[in-house]
Enzyme design. Structure first.
Site, mmCIF file in Angstrom:
data_model
loop_
_atom_site.group_PDB
_atom_site.id
_atom_site.type_symbol
_atom_site.label_atom_id
_atom_site.label_comp_id
_atom_site.label_asym_id
_atom_site.label_seq_id
_atom_site.Cartn_x
_atom_site.Cartn_y
_atom_site.Cartn_z
ATOM 1 N N GLN B 126 52.183 35.289 42.695
ATOM 2 C CA GLN B 126 51.522 35.512 43.975
ATOM 3 C C GLN B 126 50.575 34.364 44.317
ATOM 4 O OE1 GLN B 126 48.253 38.322 43.964
ATOM 5 N NE2 GLN B 126 49.018 39.293 45.826
ATOM 6 N N GLY B 127 50.864 33.637 45.368
ATOM 7 C CA GLY B 127 49.998 32.523 45.793
ATOM 8 C C GLY B 127 49.129 32.907 46.967
ATOM 9 N N SER B 129 45.125 33.750 46.593
ATOM 10 C CA SER B 129 43.757 33.248 46.463
ATOM 11 C C SER B 129 43.702 31.731 46.431
ATOM 12 C CB SER B 129 43.118 33.772 45.178
ATOM 13 O OG SER B 129 42.944 35.154 45.235
ATOM 14 N N GLU B 245 49.584 46.531 45.541
ATOM 15 C CA GLU B 245 48.983 45.903 44.367
ATOM 16 C C GLU B 245 47.868 46.777 43.810
ATOM 17 O OE1 GLU B 245 46.963 42.205 45.113
ATOM 18 O OE2 GLU B 245 46.737 41.751 42.982
ATOM 19 N N SER B 377 37.929 42.883 45.085
ATOM 20 C CA SER B 377 36.808 43.239 44.209
ATOM 21 C C SER B 377 36.306 44.626 44.564
ATOM 22 C CB SER B 377 35.674 42.225 44.376
ATOM 23 O OG SER B 377 35.054 42.396 45.637
ATOM 24 N N GLU B 379 33.460 45.564 45.278
ATOM 25 C CA GLU B 379 32.562 45.516 46.427
ATOM 26 C C GLU B 379 33.367 45.501 47.725
ATOM 27 O OE1 GLU B 379 32.363 43.509 43.805
ATOM 28 O OE2 GLU B 379 30.498 44.154 42.861
#
Lengths: 348, 392, 348, 392
Positions: B126-127, B129, B245, B377, B379
């Site tokens: 998976q590209g 980030s 995911e 994340s 958060e």
């Protein structure tokens, strides 16, 4: 699987909600519920009941918890019904009038056909004409509250519901008042009682959750609604998640109480109790915190609902004792697995 | 959870168990029960065994080579396989790009790629980030410029899990830098990692392992027929994919298996002659974890009941991911505590799949730090729930 | 009271910092420290040391922790010095060369003047020529590492510092190698070792704290620096508070190790260990979380520092055993109070 | 903490103990050790005993009738008195308006009010919060309009602790509604609660008690000589005062005494024949609380060492308040757990100072909810620390 009540359960829950909403008009809630035969949901059919199980109770008791109704639905309706249904032919004959279930522990002693000792904090005993006492040996006893040597100390619980301490001094048991043994009854009733109070608390905590969410959306500080502050958003999300998980556990506990899987029932009920004494207690503290000052005033309805959650936490075995029971179950299960698979690994 | 099984579910479970008994190689389950990690090769071996049986794509519809199982069957299969010590199938092809292609891909893309995911001829990474675009994925800078029938791609991807094993990468690139919203100018491209201009460089993580990589893209030519969905509409595909995911990260089946490893560890570890599992304080922690896991397991079933095969996961994915990643971290933390001082020595061979019950927990503690960071994340997840689910 | 190092302590800490900063130029850090006689701080004066106490060590060890220096300052310098100083005349004669302290527990047995068993995870044993072994009976033993029957399994700890497991097979103790008993020495050294690793961890956690604060001020996501997000601010505030409290406890523990108040020492040291296994572990997890992806890469210095904190948590008694010790101390103290005041209250 | 005491400190402690032994009435300490609460009358009685000895204003300088004690001596006195079961002195006169008057008041104000605080002739309450201005104090709306030598004050204050006992209230009012920043137009006024137009109405809290009130101000005339500091500069006085309030809420001495009550409760409570204090799981919780308390106690001493008598408390007040209020909540929570099901009955007489070890914890649990809200909510405290101390 999504635990939404089925249409019949919903209908009954709605009937309760209607009575709670119209409280006291024209009759008292208790009379009204009695009138509609809603107090006999769990009673055996031969006593005019519907033989409902624990899963059928969840929606109804949640409704009661959310409404804050002080009526002794659990102690003086649901539990005696469950006890009589489960005991079946082994149950003693019960007279007409209000009946409340009391679960005796080691503080009550039976010798020579006489009871001495006490049973403390019995919810619903304040309204009872007859006590349906479950002895640790799995027999039910039906006793009039004015039996010789029996005295009741009546009071309110934190949340305004009634209860009593029962004191026994050489209380004689007559022939017909004692039923036969129903194996596992006492342990089952203890778990069913914990489950019932948890279902009630579920309603209360969901009401608290809605109330808090609404408050965050309307209350302004520093020129912004509270819900625009990230730290408060995250606290609200935690409450949301924890209560969703609690909902799952309460339904699981109810389902296991209706099943024959004793280990799974104990696991589920102790998990529920663990949540009540942990995450749910934190949730109500957090909901109060999110409200600020208004949250600690008696006038605002949050406090009374929060106390209802605390009562469910305090009664029917402490969080600590349920933690210990759950740990024992895990240890036993893990050892049993060893015996099946023989795969002991050398770890140290 | 058997309480919730129908008769058909129980029959299915028995079928799964029988298959696992006969087809899961002992060496693979031994790896798990000896507190080691499955290697890449072991995972591929198991993938092929399942593909052979037609069970590798549990949540794909039958027409694409999937099982067509109900969500409950998927959960039964997953938890039974995990509890038996099977390797976890990597999600990038099966759970991430596969469903995206079924939903947004062209017929040619489906025909070309889906069978090769099933057969393990292709392995995907998976590209998404980038160094400056982690939680804030929409700020990604990798550029794709149209040049005839190709895009020319330049940029850098990071946190690219198992790129060292992959031959294909699904990627988010910026195709319209002038778009009004940053999300609006993004497209999804499929990139052959053997293309000229692609460089994969390992990133070591604090657990000493090589899970993730940087992928540098320098004038990489990507044919336009490898665009997924419409140009500049890649964000739609990405959101769909991220939902899947997150459920994958929540991983209830794997947590269940790891809970059972933790319990064995505590059963076999003695402190002053008493089994740790009988220690009241450790027991109380285990009990709380059990309660949390049980709640997660039932909540997962509640959620699964609402998902149609091949459908969107919806807002519940955040809830599952949040608590699921915390549970995995706490399992590892308790395993670390169970080992005590024996967890302090560093075992380099753990990175190569070695290790034992002593370093299992600390290694997992370090590895699992990433679970509350990657794939959204905690958060960011909470922001999403606050906004989308609670309307705050 | 504010625990700032005094001028002498600061000077020594600065010397260490200078050596760490110039690592390997021209000599190794270890050689350099030896050259400057900084490795003999805690050693008795008659062995060329300065007789420094535990409180004197806090600043120096924090400096080491913050720098990430892998040298065996605690195991092969501070602790053997403390042991020899405390034992005084009762200490065995130690030869020149590197000396490391090993604290034996019940896995090592002494019979007929021979040692059999093992001592595991001894930090600094990887560099030692001589082991200074403290037996549970409070005697020190000086043993060359090449003694017959003694074998060392050398490895790195999580944080890159060296250690070894010591295996004894009928290792004979010669006359001069065994010292006399120093009452309470073994227990004191266990606490001092825990304190020393905690002081080292304090430096590491403070470095992590500074690093995280700085990262929040510079890293941008969603067009804003991370420190503008309230949830991250609050997480950082929690780290700040917890580490301030940890600092207080580490200094308290050092001071109590230098005092004769055994109960207070155990209370303080166990509190420190409880913090390491609880709030400090949560702090490093939170610092990693606040960093996001970069925080879990080996290249970024946070991870190595975090592992240093975990090593301090894992060694010298588990958090669980220190929790139990602290609980025992509380129970004893509360009962003793009862005996003094005679004020037992009827609670139930 | 005696480890940190100098010889002089130990001599001082012995003097304090001797005084407490002879002058603290048995009835007052019995109230505490029997898990009841001190009444208003008991507090006033103790206040007068201390005033008589010259010890009632521990942190006032000698010239104003204070003790001139070092911060360490103040702490020794406070913790010895609390541990002996003495009533807690209310902070509103001694710790809040007293120091403000010393710092910002006119000579006439000091002469008029300070002696009457010492003698307990005056009792003060705090008129800061309003229904719409809680955490966001600066948004307060109560108006004071100048009319000759008077201000005419209109508005509503809330959460006014012990206003039912007070004869004076220090108040924040808006004197300039046009000021650029909301803080800039605020002044501090001293209001005689017997003035016409003042109405005090009780607010019951969830613990069933009457701690706080609403105070309605309707055309209340306040002479301008009762303005503290400059007009429109009241925010400066308020910030100074809030710092002191926060230290007061942290209340390390009181926590120490309540820790000892909790331990007694656990020692005397038996579960299945075993004292709760010997239960490993309860013991572990108690150990963690002890570690937190010990850390707070030492941190408090570190902090006190930096304060000059009569000086500002500075940024540390937030840290002390945050952890201090949490510790108090956790003490009460464990006391509630110790009582078990016996905590469930509601004892109405607790509100009148009754109660016992069974309801001590639950009552305290309910009461202490306010500790993380009043005097600056934990969230606001964290905002302040983030900005002012950490520069985030």
């Amino acid at each position: 699987m999504d635990f939404a009540p089925n249409s019949e359960q919903q209908m009954i829950a709605d009937s309760f909600a209607k009575v709670f909403a119209a409280a006291g008009e024209p009759r008292s809630v208790w009379e009204e519920l009695g009138e509609l035969e809603l107090l006999r949901l769990t009673w055996p059919e031969d006593l005019g009941g519907f033989g409902a199980g624990c899963s059928d109770l969840v929606a109804v008791l949640s409704e009661a918890g959310a409404s804050g109704a002080p009526e002794p639905l659990i102690g003086a309706a649901a539990l005696p019904g469950l006890a009589l249904t489960r005991a079946g032919a082994a149950a003693p004959t019960v007279p007409d009038g209000e009946i409340c279930l009391a679960l005796a522990d080691t503080n009550l002693h039976l010798a020579d056909g006489r009871l001495t000792g006490s049973v403390n904090v019995v919810p619903g005993a304040d309204v009872a004409d007859t006590l349906l006492l479950c002895l640790p040996d799995d027999r039910l006893v039906a006793l009039p509250v004015d039996a010789k040597g029996l005295s009741l100390e009546v009071y309110e619980l934190l949340d305004g519901r009634g209860a009593a301490d029962l004191h026994f001094q050489q209380v004689e048991l007559s022939q017909g008042s004692v039923g036969g043994p129903t194996p596992g009854l006492h342990a089952w009733l203890c778990d069913a009682a914990a489950m019932a109070f948890a279902a009630d608390a579920l309603g209360a905590i969901c009401a608290i959750r809605d109330m808090t969410q609404e408050y965050l959306k309307t209350r302004k500080q520093f020129g912004k609604t509270l819900c625009s502050f990230q730290a408060l958003q995250h606290a609200m999300v935690d409450i949301y998640h924890d209560t969703e998980h609690f909902l799952s556990l309460v339904h699981l506990a109810a389902k296991t109480c209706d099943s024959d899987d004793v280990a799974m029932r104990m696991r589920a009920v102790s998990s529920v109790k663990r949540y009540l004494g942990g995450r749910m207690r934190d949730c109500i503290a957090s909901a109060i915190q999110l409200h600020g000052g208004i949250g600690v005033t008696e006038e605002y309805p949050l406090g009374a609902l929060a106390k209802r959650v605390i009562v469910a936490d305090l009664l029917n075995g402490s969080s600590a004792s349920h933690g210990a029971r759950l740990a024992r179950l895990i240890a036993e299960e893990t050892r049993a697995e060893l015996n099946i698979t023989g795969q002991e690994k050398d770890v140290a | 959870m058997e309480l919730f099984y129908t008769k058909a579910d129980i029959a299915f479970r028995d079928e799964v168990r029988a298959f696992l008994d006969t087809h899961l190689p002992q060496e693979l389950s031994d790896t798990f029960f000896n507190f080691k990690r499955h290697s890449w090769e072991q995972m591929i071996r198991w993938h092929k065994i399942l593909a052979n049986k037609g069970w590798v794509a549990a949540h794909w519809p039958v027409e694409h080579g999937g099982t067509g199982w109900t969500p409950m069957q998927q959960y039964i299969f997953d938890s039974e396989a995990m509890m038996a010590g099977a390797p976890r199938l990597r999600p990038f092809g099966l759970k991430m790009i596969g469903p995206v292609l079924m939903r947004f891909g062209t017929d040619a893309q489906k025909e070309r790629f889906l069978p090769r995911i099933l057969s393990a001829e292709d392995y995907w990474c998976q590209g998404f980030s980038e160094p400056g675009a982690g939680s804030d994925l929409a700020s990604l800078k990798t550029r794709a410029v149209r040049d005839g029938d190709d895009y020319i791609v330049n940029g850098q991807k990071t946190w690219t899990t198992t790129a060292q094993h992959a031959n294909w990468m699904f990627t988010l690139v910026r195709t319209d830098p002038q778009a009004e919203k940053p999300q609006a100018g993004i497209s999804m491209l499929l990139i052959d990692l053997s293309s000229p201009g692609v460089t994969v460089r390992p990133i070591r993580t604090i657990d000493g392992d090589h899970h993730v990589n940087e992928v540098f893209l320098e004038d990489v030519r990507v044919p336009t027929n490898l665009l997924v969905g419409e140009e500049n509409r890649g964000w739609t595909c990405a959101k769909f994919l991220l939902g899947n995911e997150r459920v994958s990260i929540a991983n209830v089946g794997q947590s269940k298996a790891e809970m059972s490893l933790l319990k064995r560890l505590a059963r076999d570890r003695k402190i002053d002659g008493v089994a740790l599992i009988d220690d009241p304080v450790f027991g109380a922690k285990l009990a709380d974890l059990e309660a949390d896991f049980l709640a997660q397991e039932v909540t997962n079933l509640r959620m699964l009941a609402g998902i149609k095969p091949g459908g969107e996961v919806g807002p519940l994915s955040s809830l599952l991911k949040l608590r699921g990643s915390e549970i995995q971290q706490r399992i590892q933390e308790l395993a670390m505590e169970a080992a005590g001082a024996d967890a302090a020595p560093w075992r380099a061979d753990r990175a190569a799949g070695g290790g034992n019950g002593d370093d299992y927990g600390i290694h997992g503690w370090l590895t699992s730090r990433a679970f509350t960071i990657f794939g959204g994340s905690s958060e960011v997840m909470k922001n999403i729930v606050a906004k989308q689910t609670l309307g705050l």
